[in-house]
Design an enzyme around this catalytic site. Sequence first.
Site, PDB file in Angstrom:
ATOM      1  N   GLY A 110       0.949  -1.261  -0.165  1.00 29.34           N
ATOM      2  CA  GLY A 110      -0.094   0.137   0.018  1.00 29.34           C
ATOM      3  C   GLY A 110       0.859   1.147   0.170  1.00 29.34           C
ATOM      4  N   ILE A 111       0.359   2.450   0.245  1.00 27.24           N
ATOM      5  CA  ILE A 111       0.951   3.521   0.275  1.00 27.24           C
ATOM      6  C   ILE A 111       1.321   3.888   1.825  1.00 27.24           C
ATOM      7  CG2 ILE A 111       0.571   6.103  -0.041  1.00 27.24           C
ATOM      8  CD1 ILE A 111      -1.836   5.491  -1.896  1.00 27.24           C
ATOM      9  N   GLY A 112       2.373   4.843   2.090  1.00 23.54           N
ATOM     10  CA  GLY A 112       2.898   5.224   3.180  1.00 23.54           C
ATOM     11  C   GLY A 112       4.013   4.659   3.939  1.00 23.54           C
ATOM     12  N   ALA A 113       3.946   5.184   5.226  1.00 26.40           N
ATOM     13  CA  ALA A 113       5.424   4.811   5.835  1.00 26.40           C
ATOM     14  C   ALA A 113       5.420   3.402   6.332  1.00 26.40           C
ATOM     15  CB  ALA A 113       5.255   5.592   7.204  1.00 26.40           C
ATOM     16  N   ILE A 114       4.355   2.625   6.424  1.00 25.44           N
ATOM     17  CA  ILE A 114       4.311   1.218   6.920  1.00 25.44           C
ATOM     18  C   ILE A 114       4.938   0.374   5.988  1.00 25.44           C
ATOM     19  CG2 ILE A 114       3.315  -0.840   7.503  1.00 25.44           C
ATOM     20  CD1 ILE A 114       1.822   1.165   9.375  1.00 25.44           C
TER      21      ILE A 114
ATOM     22  N   GLU B 227      -1.170  -2.838  -6.515  1.00 29.31           N
ATOM     23  CA  GLU B 227      -1.938  -1.594  -7.131  1.00 29.31           C
ATOM     24  C   GLU B 227      -1.002  -0.600  -7.495  1.00 29.31           C
ATOM     25  OE1 GLU B 227      -5.169  -0.771  -4.511  1.00 29.31           O
ATOM     26  OE2 GLU B 227      -4.727   1.252  -4.337  1.00 29.31           O
TER      27      GLU B 227
ATOM     28  N   GLY C   9      -7.903  -0.336  -3.169  1.00 34.05           N
ATOM     29  CA  GLY C   9      -7.821  -1.914  -3.465  1.00 34.05           C
ATOM     30  C   GLY C   9      -7.610  -2.576  -2.353  1.00 34.05           C
TER      31      GLY C   9
HETATM   32  N1  COA Z   1      -8.946   6.987  15.471  1.00 34.41           N
HETATM   33  C1  COA Z   1      -8.706   8.357  15.149  1.00 34.41           C
HETATM   34  N2  COA Z   1      -7.805   8.822  14.425  1.00 34.41           N
HETATM   35  C2  COA Z   1      -7.023   7.976  13.652  1.00 34.41           C
HETATM   36  C3  COA Z   1      -7.197   6.526  13.797  1.00 34.41           C
HETATM   37  C4  COA Z   1      -8.004   6.233  14.721  1.00 34.41           C
HETATM   38  N3  COA Z   1      -8.176   4.787  15.180  1.00 34.41           N
HETATM   39  N4  COA Z   1      -6.317   6.117  12.858  1.00 34.41           N
HETATM   40  C5  COA Z   1      -5.959   7.059  12.323  1.00 34.41           C
HETATM   41  N5  COA Z   1      -6.102   8.006  12.753  1.00 34.41           N
HETATM   42  C6  COA Z   1      -6.038   9.419  12.126  1.00 34.41           C
HETATM   43  C7  COA Z   1      -4.390   9.619  12.283  1.00 34.41           C
HETATM   44  O1  COA Z   1      -3.907  10.196  13.540  1.00 34.41           O
HETATM   45  C8  COA Z   1      -4.422  10.650  11.163  1.00 34.41           C
HETATM   46  O2  COA Z   1      -4.681  11.798  11.432  1.00 34.41           O
HETATM   47  P1  COA Z   1      -4.129  13.453  10.830  1.00 34.41           P
HETATM   48  O3  COA Z   1      -4.339  13.337   9.282  1.00 34.41           O
HETATM   49  O4  COA Z   1      -4.833  14.456  11.489  1.00 34.41           O
HETATM   50  O5  COA Z   1      -2.465  13.214  11.154  1.00 34.41           O
HETATM   51  C9  COA Z   1      -5.169  10.049   9.929  1.00 34.41           C
HETATM   52  O6  COA Z   1      -6.275   9.225  10.686  1.00 34.41           O
HETATM   53  C10 COA Z   1      -4.724   9.171   8.930  1.00 34.41           C
HETATM   54  O7  COA Z   1      -3.989   8.016   9.742  1.00 34.41           O
HETATM   55  P2  COA Z   1      -2.496   7.680   9.267  1.00 34.41           P
HETATM   56  O8  COA Z   1      -1.948   6.625  10.226  1.00 34.41           O
HETATM   57  O9  COA Z   1      -1.376   8.752   9.433  1.00 34.41           O
HETATM   58  O10 COA Z   1      -2.616   7.346   7.898  1.00 34.41           O
HETATM   59  P3  COA Z   1      -1.684   6.497   6.705  1.00 34.41           P
HETATM   60  O11 COA Z   1      -1.416   7.733   5.743  1.00 34.41           O
HETATM   61  O12 COA Z   1      -0.912   5.748   7.339  1.00 34.41           O
HETATM   62  O13 COA Z   1      -2.840   5.558   6.056  1.00 34.41           O
HETATM   63  C11 COA Z   1      -5.049   4.446   6.234  1.00 34.41           C
HETATM   64  C12 COA Z   1      -3.723   5.012   6.657  1.00 34.41           C
HETATM   65  C13 COA Z   1      -5.630   3.454   6.475  1.00 34.41           C
HETATM   66  C14 COA Z   1      -5.775   5.716   6.017  1.00 34.41           C
HETATM   67  C15 COA Z   1      -4.641   4.086   4.655  1.00 34.41           C
HETATM   68  O14 COA Z   1      -3.970   2.907   4.481  1.00 34.41           O
HETATM   69  C16 COA Z   1      -6.129   3.899   3.785  1.00 34.41           C
HETATM   70  O15 COA Z   1      -6.725   4.749   3.256  1.00 34.41           O
HETATM   71  N6  COA Z   1      -6.131   2.541   3.561  1.00 34.41           N
HETATM   72  C17 COA Z   1      -7.446   2.184   2.860  1.00 34.41           C
HETATM   73  C18 COA Z   1      -6.946   1.971   1.285  1.00 34.41           C
HETATM   74  C19 COA Z   1      -6.042   0.897   1.090  1.00 34.41           C
HETATM   75  O16 COA Z   1      -5.573   0.252   1.892  1.00 34.41           O
HETATM   76  N7  COA Z   1      -5.841   0.723  -0.147  1.00 34.41           N
HETATM   77  C20 COA Z   1      -4.751  -0.398  -0.639  1.00 34.41           C
HETATM   78  C21 COA Z   1      -3.578   0.168  -0.888  1.00 34.41           C
HETATM   79  S1  COA Z   1      -2.779   1.467  -2.013  1.00 34.41           S
END
Ligand code: COA
Length: 432
Positions: A216-220, A239, A337
Amino acid sequence: MDWKKIYADKLCTADEAVSHIKSGDRVVVTHACGEPVILTDAMVANADKYGYKNVEVVHMVAMGKAGYCAPEMAEHFRHNGLFLGASTKTAVFEGRGDFTPIFFSEAPELFRTSLPVDVVLLQLSEPDEHGYCSFGVSCDYTKPAAECAKIRIAQINKKMPRVMGDNFIHISELDYIVPADEQLIQLAPPKIGDVQRKIGENIASLVRDGDCLQLGIGAIPDAVLLFLKEKKDLGIHSEMFSDGVVELIEAGVVTNACKQIEKGKCVATFLMGTDRLYDYVNDNPTVVLKPVDWVNDPRVICQNDNVVSINSCVEVDLMGQVCSESIGLQQISGTGGQVDFVRGANMSKGGRTIMAMPATAAKGKISKVVPFITEGAAVTTSRCDVDYVVTEYGIAQLHGHTLRDRAKQLIAIAAPEFREGLKEEYNRRFPR
Ligand code: COA
């Protein structure tokens, strides 16, 4: 007719090109880093001049300014997001836009049926000697939307890489051409902290030599890549992918040698990164982009053995239900995705699905392992589809396990300061 003559006949400025958008039109914008910023900005800048009313702007990830979501644009535009982000979620939350839930793999069919496309805004590579332009870094729903749109407006950008695959359109298919050579939108590699490193290390312990990865996207996902340097013959059918994968290709870790389909090639439906990635994929026959209804189709994904999907989420409840896209009723992203790849990986021989998240959010104030999914939140991935859940505190393996055992395992990977509260809920739920 010589394509160069066709090209010359269709040339215009961005301001002229967007004059062909009419009130009430549905405008589909190229996804993510492929966004033709010069066209989206011109559409917004000319909204008053051309008197647009109620133009529906549809897309998934928005990486540009999304000016059509601004409050002062409300009478001109209404955003319909298939995936929301920082620049679009407020408009939806404040009622100036809408969200349409959809699996990414199904977006093209949506455009072919219930969301017919009036205008598509594209950004393409320069034409080759036969007059074909590449959709570059965004094939996904963009190519299918272009195929069914009534009007196709394209920014032709020599900085858009020519990415191989089912990723081309002929100049004769375009209606208006705006040449503009601009740097593509860049997604800088994310900052990886201690928590992400620990999660990355835990995930990497589940990856074996020869596996085929979706990231996926992001730090993890980027943190995982740091811990894969000793693996051999990994494959990519994802994806999307970013700069981190290029490092693993150059280090000889990603070879795609063990894949059953598209052996020897990295497959994706879009790319997000910096010029390092865009330079690498340009004219590179080992990188293939195809439309999302092929790349993300679980029936395609599972044709590779040992598919490992790695995704992230917002919260997981004690049964293993996963919310990945909303905080309560507030939609923050989309299904994307995730479910496509979870299902494809589950169907793949030797496949594994990994849902990874930090154990807490809001600077440690909120546990992401929760007794119940927050009221109003969407369940993105069902408890029957979920298998491994990973945090910085360890790995839970849920598939085939009872509700009681799932809850126990999930409490064990929650942040220590929240475990007592979760155990109280466990005791209420399972008193004997
Ligand atoms: N309760 C409250 N807030 C929460 C939370 C929770 N349980 N979990 C995350 N948040 C908040 C974070 O604090 C952050 O807030 P901010 O924008 O004010 O800093 C925001 O939600 C985003 O969280 P973060 O952990 O920074 O997101 P990320 O960039 O690591 O993305 C998902 C995580 C889940 C949002 C992202 O992976 C996603 O949209 N997944 C669904 C789609 C997918 O998996 N696609 C396939 C791969 S491309």
